[in-house]
Scaffold this motif. Sequence first.
Motif, PDB file in Angstrom:
ATOM      1  N   ASN A 185     -35.641  37.379  23.674  1.00 40.60           N
ATOM      2  CA  ASN A 185     -35.266  37.041  22.292  1.00 40.60           C
ATOM      3  C   ASN A 185     -35.691  38.146  21.331  1.00 40.60           C
ATOM      4  O   ASN A 185     -34.975  38.482  20.395  1.00 40.60           O
ATOM      5  CB  ASN A 185     -35.938  35.731  21.821  1.00 40.60           C
ATOM      6  N   TYR A 186     -36.880  38.697  21.593  1.00 38.49           N
ATOM      7  CA  TYR A 186     -37.400  39.720  20.699  1.00 38.49           C
ATOM      8  C   TYR A 186     -36.595  41.017  20.815  1.00 38.49           C
ATOM      9  O   TYR A 186     -36.064  41.520  19.816  1.00 38.49           O
ATOM     10  CB  TYR A 186     -38.895  39.969  20.985  1.00 38.49           C
ATOM     11  N   LEU A 187     -36.450  41.531  22.036  1.00 36.46           N
ATOM     12  CA  LEU A 187     -35.776  42.839  22.190  1.00 36.46           C
ATOM     13  C   LEU A 187     -34.262  42.735  22.022  1.00 36.46           C
ATOM     14  O   LEU A 187     -33.625  43.629  21.473  1.00 36.46           O
ATOM     15  CB  LEU A 187     -36.101  43.445  23.562  1.00 36.46           C
ATOM     16  N   GLY A 188     -33.684  41.615  22.480  1.00 37.90           N
ATOM     17  CA  GLY A 188     -32.231  41.481  22.416  1.00 37.90           C
ATOM     18  C   GLY A 188     -31.742  41.087  21.031  1.00 37.90           C
ATOM     19  O   GLY A 188     -30.601  41.361  20.673  1.00 37.90           O
ATOM     20  N   ALA A 189     -32.611  40.436  20.248  1.00 39.90           N
ATOM     21  CA  ALA A 189     -32.145  39.931  18.955  1.00 39.90           C
ATOM     22  C   ALA A 189     -33.107  40.271  17.811  1.00 39.90           C
ATOM     23  O   ALA A 189     -32.863  41.207  17.041  1.00 39.90           O
ATOM     24  CB  ALA A 189     -31.919  38.410  19.049  1.00 39.90           C
ATOM     25  N   ILE A 190     -34.217  39.555  17.706  1.00 41.92           N
ATOM     26  CA  ILE A 190     -35.044  39.583  16.488  1.00 41.92           C
ATOM     27  C   ILE A 190     -35.445  41.009  16.060  1.00 41.92           C
ATOM     28  O   ILE A 190     -35.360  41.357  14.887  1.00 41.92           O
ATOM     29  CB  ILE A 190     -36.304  38.695  16.669  1.00 41.92           C
ATOM     30  N   LYS A 191     -35.845  41.832  17.026  1.00 45.05           N
ATOM     31  CA  LYS A 191     -36.277  43.202  16.685  1.00 45.05           C
ATOM     32  C   LYS A 191     -35.144  43.966  15.973  1.00 45.05           C
ATOM     33  O   LYS A 191     -35.391  44.746  15.064  1.00 45.05           O
ATOM     34  CB  LYS A 191     -36.679  43.931  17.971  1.00 45.05           C
ATOM     35  N   ASN A 192     -33.905  43.693  16.407  1.00 48.11           N
ATOM     36  CA  ASN A 192     -32.767  44.411  15.820  1.00 48.11           C
ATOM     37  C   ASN A 192     -32.382  43.893  14.442  1.00 48.11           C
ATOM     38  O   ASN A 192     -31.589  44.510  13.737  1.00 48.11           O
ATOM     39  CB  ASN A 192     -31.556  44.324  16.753  1.00 48.11           C
ATOM     40  N   TRP A 193     -32.897  42.734  14.073  1.00 46.60           N
ATOM     41  CA  TRP A 193     -32.560  42.163  12.767  1.00 46.60           C
ATOM     42  C   TRP A 193     -33.329  42.846  11.639  1.00 46.60           C
ATOM     43  O   TRP A 193     -32.875  42.872  10.496  1.00 46.60           O
ATOM     44  CB  TRP A 193     -32.898  40.676  12.708  1.00 46.60           C
ATOM     45  N   ILE A 194     -34.520  43.366  11.993  1.00 43.03           N
ATOM     46  CA  ILE A 194     -35.443  43.844  10.956  1.00 43.03           C
ATOM     47  C   ILE A 194     -34.793  44.916  10.090  1.00 43.03           C
ATOM     48  O   ILE A 194     -34.804  44.837   8.864  1.00 43.03           O
ATOM     49  CB  ILE A 194     -36.749  44.356  11.616  1.00 43.03           C
ATOM     50  N   GLY A 195     -34.166  45.900  10.743  1.00 42.79           N
ATOM     51  CA  GLY A 195     -33.560  47.014  10.012  1.00 42.79           C
ATOM     52  C   GLY A 195     -32.321  46.611   9.217  1.00 42.79           C
ATOM     53  O   GLY A 195     -31.861  47.390   8.372  1.00 42.79           O
ATOM     54  N   LEU A 196     -31.769  45.447   9.501  1.00 46.00           N
ATOM     55  CA  LEU A 196     -30.544  45.042   8.790  1.00 46.00           C
ATOM     56  C   LEU A 196     -30.852  44.470   7.404  1.00 46.00           C
ATOM     57  O   LEU A 196     -29.964  44.358   6.557  1.00 46.00           O
ATOM     58  CB  LEU A 196     -29.788  43.975   9.605  1.00 46.00           C
ATOM     59  N   GLN A 197     -32.128  44.120   7.197  1.00 46.17           N
ATOM     60  CA  GLN A 197     -32.480  43.394   5.972  1.00 46.17           C
ATOM     61  C   GLN A 197     -32.252  44.180   4.686  1.00 46.17           C
ATOM     62  O   GLN A 197     -32.078  43.595   3.637  1.00 46.17           O
ATOM     63  CB  GLN A 197     -33.955  42.966   6.016  1.00 46.17           C
ATOM     64  N   ASP A 198     -32.282  45.522   4.799  1.00 47.76           N
ATOM     65  CA  ASP A 198     -32.137  46.318   3.582  1.00 47.76           C
ATOM     66  C   ASP A 198     -30.693  46.646   3.250  1.00 47.76           C
ATOM     67  O   ASP A 198     -30.385  47.044   2.135  1.00 47.76           O
ATOM     68  CB  ASP A 198     -32.946  47.618   3.704  1.00 47.76           C
ATOM     69  N   THR A 199     -29.802  46.508   4.242  1.00 45.71           N
ATOM     70  CA  THR A 199     -28.411  46.893   3.976  1.00 45.71           C
ATOM     71  C   THR A 199     -27.454  45.711   3.907  1.00 45.71           C
ATOM     72  O   THR A 199     -26.345  45.842   3.407  1.00 45.71           O
ATOM     73  CB  THR A 199     -27.901  47.883   5.047  1.00 45.71           C
TER      74      THR A 199
END
Length: 336
Positions: A22-36
């Motif tokens: 869940n962390y590597l496949g999803a949640i970790k990738n969400w973090i960088g999307l928050q600013d754009t």
Amino acid sequence: MKDFKQRVFSGVQPSGDLTLGNYLGAIKNWIGLQDTYETIFCVVDLHAITTWQEPDILRNATREVAAGMIASGIDPKKSIIFNQSQVSAHAELAWIFNCVARMGWLNRMTQFKEKAGKNKERASVGLYVYPDLMAADILTYRATHVPVGADQKQHLELTRDIAQKFNSDYGVDFFPEVEPLIFGAATRVMSLRDGNIKMSKSDPSENSRINLTDNRDLISKKIQKARTDSEPLPATLSELGDRAEAKNLINIFAALSERDAEAVCLDYEGRGFAEFKRDLADLSVSVLGPITEEMARLMNDKTYLDGILSEGANNANKLASPILKQVQEIVGFLRP
Ligand code: TYM
């Protein structure tokens, strides 16, 4: 400046402990999307009850997923975080989508086949229409981008089919085309016991996965115990051939260290797994340790977590209500 036309939605089921998958496949990738993007992250408790959940355990797991998201770097000031059952638009739109989707489409869903197993007569009806609810989650916000692991690709294709059929049945251009965002070095993290099956919350073997509730010691032990073979590592990924366990560990290493998997492979050329696993265990502990500890800290502050979820639900409701209203109008529901 954020471009608010680009809305991201994604969800995690509170149906067990959060895993490294869940962390590597999803949640970790969400973090960088928050600013754009405008970002909405949901703990999908309605989805969780498609298989039996003890009520107290479900409540706890709902908080735990929220805590996991926040501890991983999802910022409640930048993103909406809430649990699905607090926003009734999801269930209402899902009903409409039950009437748009075709039986034939749902019959093709591999996740239903995997989860229902041999005894599909005994699976809940909810499990069968699960993908319709998932389409509703996304389209209740007219979200355009959905960051997920590779296992959700088929569900997102169905979401596109539902949106298209709705638009064409009613002669409107209302729902957008949803784009899956499947990225990172570990879009499909495999079991630590068998490199051919997905790492999953529901695997009966605890050693098959790393949970975000595991402490540093346990994380390290599970990596050391991960199944491997006796061959040394080659210089390139293609030379790994069908060594599924080795490939999986290299991908995990690459994702945790934010490096290219080929480069990791090259670094360990000619070396055995003892050394590689020792380094991977250290890396896992240094990346996941602070997250699991912050998660544990947040779990001691239920008032804070419940406040985040309730504020998130309020904000989500504000976005979903007018969209649902328009859908009801399009469908022809009389609301004098
Ligand atoms: P769930 O709860 O099974 O998993 C949450 C997210 O984690 C990803 N994931 C993995 N990625 C890589 N390797 C793995 N081993 C692994 N295991 C899980 C999943 O792909 C997912 O992104 N149906 C969804 C939840 C959902 C949802 C939505 C997602 C409900 N509504 C709307 C996106 C948009 C699910 O069961 O995820």
